[in-house]
Design a protein around this motif. Sequence first.
Motif, PDB file in Angstrom:
ATOM      1  N   PHE A 104       0.807  -1.216   0.000  1.00 41.31           N
ATOM      2  CA  PHE A 104       0.000   0.000   0.000  1.00 41.31           C
ATOM      3  C   PHE A 104       0.848   1.276   0.000  1.00 41.31           C
ATOM      4  O   PHE A 104       0.560   2.204  -0.773  1.00 41.31           O
ATOM      5  N   PRO A 105       1.907   1.394   0.813  1.00 42.48           N
ATOM      6  CA  PRO A 105       2.697   2.624   0.784  1.00 42.48           C
ATOM      7  C   PRO A 105       3.308   2.916  -0.584  1.00 42.48           C
ATOM      8  O   PRO A 105       3.454   4.084  -0.967  1.00 42.48           O
ATOM      9  N   LEU A 106       3.645   1.881  -1.332  1.00 45.38           N
ATOM     10  CA  LEU A 106       4.215   2.109  -2.659  1.00 45.38           C
ATOM     11  C   LEU A 106       3.140   2.582  -3.636  1.00 45.38           C
ATOM     12  O   LEU A 106       3.405   3.445  -4.491  1.00 45.38           O
ATOM     13  N   PHE A 107       1.923   2.060  -3.512  1.00 47.35           N
ATOM     14  CA  PHE A 107       0.816   2.585  -4.316  1.00 47.35           C
ATOM     15  C   PHE A 107       0.656   4.081  -4.057  1.00 47.35           C
ATOM     16  O   PHE A 107       0.476   4.868  -4.987  1.00 47.35           O
ATOM     17  N   MET A 108       0.723   4.467  -2.783  1.00 49.83           N
ATOM     18  CA  MET A 108       0.553   5.876  -2.428  1.00 49.83           C
ATOM     19  C   MET A 108       1.730   6.720  -2.932  1.00 49.83           C
ATOM     20  O   MET A 108       1.538   7.839  -3.418  1.00 49.83           O
ATOM     21  N   LYS A 109       2.927   6.210  -2.842  1.00 55.51           N
ATOM     22  CA  LYS A 109       4.112   6.945  -3.307  1.00 55.51           C
ATOM     23  C   LYS A 109       4.020   7.242  -4.798  1.00 55.51           C
ATOM     24  O   LYS A 109       4.321   8.358  -5.247  1.00 55.51           O
ATOM     25  N   THR A 412      11.886  -0.082 -20.105  1.00 60.52           N
ATOM     26  CA  THR A 412      11.503  -1.107 -19.136  1.00 60.52           C
ATOM     27  C   THR A 412      12.511  -1.146 -17.993  1.00 60.52           C
ATOM     28  O   THR A 412      13.725  -1.163 -18.221  1.00 60.52           O
ATOM     29  N   LEU A 413      12.004  -1.164 -16.776  1.00 56.56           N
ATOM     30  CA  LEU A 413      12.827  -1.342 -15.582  1.00 56.56           C
ATOM     31  C   LEU A 413      12.608  -2.753 -15.070  1.00 56.56           C
ATOM     32  O   LEU A 413      11.479  -3.146 -14.773  1.00 56.56           O
ATOM     33  N   LEU A 414      13.687  -3.531 -14.975  1.00 57.21           N
ATOM     34  CA  LEU A 414      13.611  -4.909 -14.511  1.00 57.21           C
ATOM     35  C   LEU A 414      14.368  -5.032 -13.194  1.00 57.21           C
ATOM     36  O   LEU A 414      15.561  -4.759 -13.119  1.00 57.21           O
ATOM     37  N   ILE A 461      11.807   2.917  -8.648  1.00 54.67           N
ATOM     38  CA  ILE A 461      10.588   2.785  -9.452  1.00 54.67           C
ATOM     39  C   ILE A 461       9.966   4.156  -9.685  1.00 54.67           C
ATOM     40  O   ILE A 461       9.544   4.492 -10.798  1.00 54.67           O
ATOM     41  N   PHE A 462       9.899   4.968  -8.637  1.00 49.81           N
ATOM     42  CA  PHE A 462       9.342   6.319  -8.747  1.00 49.81           C
ATOM     43  C   PHE A 462      10.126   7.138  -9.768  1.00 49.81           C
ATOM     44  O   PHE A 462       9.535   7.798 -10.637  1.00 49.81           O
ATOM     45  N   PHE A 464      12.001   6.098 -12.237  1.00 51.65           N
ATOM     46  CA  PHE A 464      11.841   5.549 -13.591  1.00 51.65           C
ATOM     47  C   PHE A 464      10.506   5.964 -14.194  1.00 51.65           C
ATOM     48  O   PHE A 464      10.437   6.419 -15.339  1.00 51.65           O
ATOM     49  N   LEU A 465       9.414   5.802 -13.433  1.00 50.54           N
ATOM     50  CA  LEU A 465       8.092   6.156 -13.953  1.00 50.54           C
ATOM     51  C   LEU A 465       7.937   7.661 -14.128  1.00 50.54           C
ATOM     52  O   LEU A 465       7.072   8.114 -14.889  1.00 50.54           O
ATOM     53  N   SER A 466       8.775   8.434 -13.435  1.00 48.46           N
ATOM     54  CA  SER A 466       8.769   9.887 -13.620  1.00 48.46           C
ATOM     55  C   SER A 466       9.521  10.308 -14.870  1.00 48.46           C
ATOM     56  O   SER A 466       9.537  11.503 -15.207  1.00 48.46           O
ATOM     57  N   GLY A 467      10.156   9.360 -15.542  1.00 44.42           N
ATOM     58  CA  GLY A 467      10.899   9.673 -16.755  1.00 44.42           C
ATOM     59  C   GLY A 467      12.356  10.000 -16.510  1.00 44.42           C
ATOM     60  O   GLY A 467      13.082  10.370 -17.435  1.00 44.42           O
ATOM     61  N   GLU A 468      12.814   9.858 -15.257  1.00 38.60           N
ATOM     62  CA  GLU A 468      14.202  10.147 -14.943  1.00 38.60           C
ATOM     63  C   GLU A 468      15.105   8.980 -15.356  1.00 38.60           C
ATOM     64  O   GLU A 468      14.664   7.840 -15.468  1.00 38.60           O
ATOM     65  N   GLN A 469      16.386   9.292 -15.561  1.00 39.56           N
ATOM     66  CA  GLN A 469      17.363   8.266 -15.873  1.00 39.56           C
ATOM     67  C   GLN A 469      17.674   7.473 -14.605  1.00 39.56           C
ATOM     68  O   GLN A 469      17.995   8.056 -13.566  1.00 39.56           O
ATOM     69  N   VAL A 470      17.570   6.171 -14.681  1.00 38.21           N
ATOM     70  CA  VAL A 470      17.876   5.296 -13.557  1.00 38.21           C
ATOM     71  C   VAL A 470      19.077   4.441 -13.943  1.00 38.21           C
ATOM     72  O   VAL A 470      19.047   3.749 -14.960  1.00 38.21           O
ATOM     73  N   SER A 471      20.097   4.485 -13.133  1.00 36.27           N
ATOM     74  CA  SER A 471      21.314   3.739 -13.442  1.00 36.27           C
ATOM     75  C   SER A 471      21.150   2.266 -13.112  1.00 36.27           C
ATOM     76  O   SER A 471      20.526   1.895 -12.116  1.00 36.27           O
TER      77      SER A 471
END
Length: 488
Positions: A104-109, A412-414, A461-462, A464-471
């Motif tokens: 649930f906290p991740l859904f809210m985040k 895609t983030l795996l 995850i936040f 990545f879904l925001s469109g930021e570069q994730v290493s």
Amino acid sequence: MLQKTGIALLTGASLAISACVTAAPPPQLAAEEPYLFEPRNGDRVEAFKGTFEVPENRADPNSRMITLGYVRFPSTNPNPGAPIVYLAGGPGGTGVGTAQGRRFPLFMKLRGVADVIAFDQRGTGLSNHLQDCETDLAYPLDKPLFEDAITALYQHAARQCKEFWAANDNDISAYNTLESARDLDDLRAALGAEKINLWSISYGTHLAMAAVKIMDERVDRIVMTGAEGLHQTVKLPKRTDEFYGRIQSAIDQDPAAKAVYPDIAAMMRRVHAKLDADPAVVEIEGEGGAPITLVFGKADMQLLSAFSSADPRNVAQVLALYLAVDARQYEPAAALLYRYLRSGTLELSPMSTAMDIASGISDDRLALVREQAKAGLVGSFLNFPMPHIKDALPELDLGEEFRSLPYSNTPTLLLTGMLDGRTYPDSQAEAVAGFSDVTQIYVENAGHNLFMSDPEIGERIFQFLSGEQVSEGTIVLPLPDFTAPLQN
């Protein structure tokens, strides 16, 4: 009732994948009503409960329409991105049920990115129009289980349930991953969205991969953990053995654990051999407190291992059971086997049964599974009751075209848990081999259900879904405790 505003984007792309799919009426915008969502932690949050209709079986021009449901958590972002749709695992898990639990906290985040949709796939939760089947069949208590007998029993149960579902107008041929993928495109249209993000775990990643074959250009980004390829419903026993090798490597880093488990594979094989030669006979407490005698053997322990392999904490409990059985202390294993496997009659869920049989297995892979299972630590039981019951309902199989590798340019983030006992690191790499834009993060010492194992995972995850570069890289978690006492 509140009606969402917006323009439904209609598309014929979902019809192109199969010539047998009939034209269906375009999905309408979803109907929504305010909903006070109450997770199990006692919190409350204002949300919306929504529904939309789809044909149950798009290949049948006379198919009934069914209602699919979800809960939408509105975004807190003044400029939200594409809706984030959660795809539960299983098959048979529910998005709404997941949102009520530890995640649930991740859904809210993630509301800080966009609306978050806890979607109940067809045949689950708010979207369930089927009936579970309780057969008149049961495992015997007075003899150990053997694979041939288990297979025959479950095939009998599947055929019995086929008649039950048909008699109750449950069209289980419509419950497959391809139909669920088309549901996702209809959900997107019903939300009035040009694109959606897919946030998925385990079987949910299997569904996400099927979706990109249909609607890749209408998917913005994909998050996967525990990736299961379209051809990987049944896992390879050799890779299960390699998983236990990784568990041993983790154990070897802790002197106390290593002293208890110097060689877990040897211990498991020793227990199996003992039980093959001399099955355990145990008197335990049955229903209502009455004493019963339970006889169990090698296959029982293999099933127990297979059902409890997803995460290190569960593996630790199974290893403790093996340690006890190795010392001829049978009661803990017998009590657990009775509670979860050997009591009551067999029941089959139409959704999970049909979905797995439909995704199926190729003849070549089945031959490989059977060959590897001969010496495998858990035999062929990791995905039980698949492939054991596939021949009971062969008409459900979607075929090799469905199982072919998906290709996608969607970012895609795996996330891969290195102690994942359900979907293994090498298998996950194979599953996404057709994806050209994958950012992979390894999580050392994490299992299959890793979303809430470290705050850094939610943060990645936040971003990545925001469109930021994730290493790419590795998140390291503490070693699991393999010396924890048995839990009741």
